[in-house]
Motif scaffolding. Structure first.
Motif: not given
Length: 141
Positions: A87, A92-93, A123, A131, A134
């Motif tokens: 990230d 935050e992904c 995803d 995220n 995941e």
């Protein structure tokens, strides 16, 4: 990517001289390359405790033992730290661009389109990024 292939990729990255084993020096260098710190004595102790054939090195099976050791809380913490490495923009992904960048730093060149495909495999909500939940599912399964 299943758990075994993820561990294998990490193992191959740590195995700098590609001899199929991880030495204490290789372990120290790789932990340092991802922003951690490990003294040579600590690395030697880790290897000694997990070295199944007594050669003073970690084979791939020993490495899996290292990766699978620890409490569930420690594993989640380690996954969070790994997630944060990918990230790169603090969103935050994990985006295809940040995945491409991290893979490049690990010595694995991928086209952006390949990164899109890799992310799409895990995803779950279809938003084109991963995220933490995941990512965790991808790494655990």
């Amino acid at each position: 990517m299943n758990k075994c292939s993820a561990y294998n990729r990490v193992f191959q990255h740590f195995d700098e001289d590609k001899d199929g084993k991880i030495s204490a020096l290789e372990l120290c260098r790789c932990i340092e390359s991802i922003g951690g710190g490990l003294l040579m004595e600590e690395a030697e102790t880790v290897i000694e405790s997990l070295d199944s054939d007594g050669d003073g090195l970690l084979g791939s099976e020993d490495f899996v033992g290292l990766m699978e050791s620890g409490s569930e809380e420690e594993k989640i913490k380690d996954l969070r730290e790994a997630f944060e490495m990918y990230d790169t923009d603090g969103a935050e992904c994990i985006t295809p661009k940040s995945l491409k960048s991290m893979l490049s730093r690990l010595g694995e060149s991928r086209a952006l389109e390949e990164c899109v495909v890799m992310i799409n495999q895990f995803d779950l909500d279809g938003n084109g990024v991963l995220n933490f939940e995941e990512f965790k599912d991808m790494m655990i399964h």
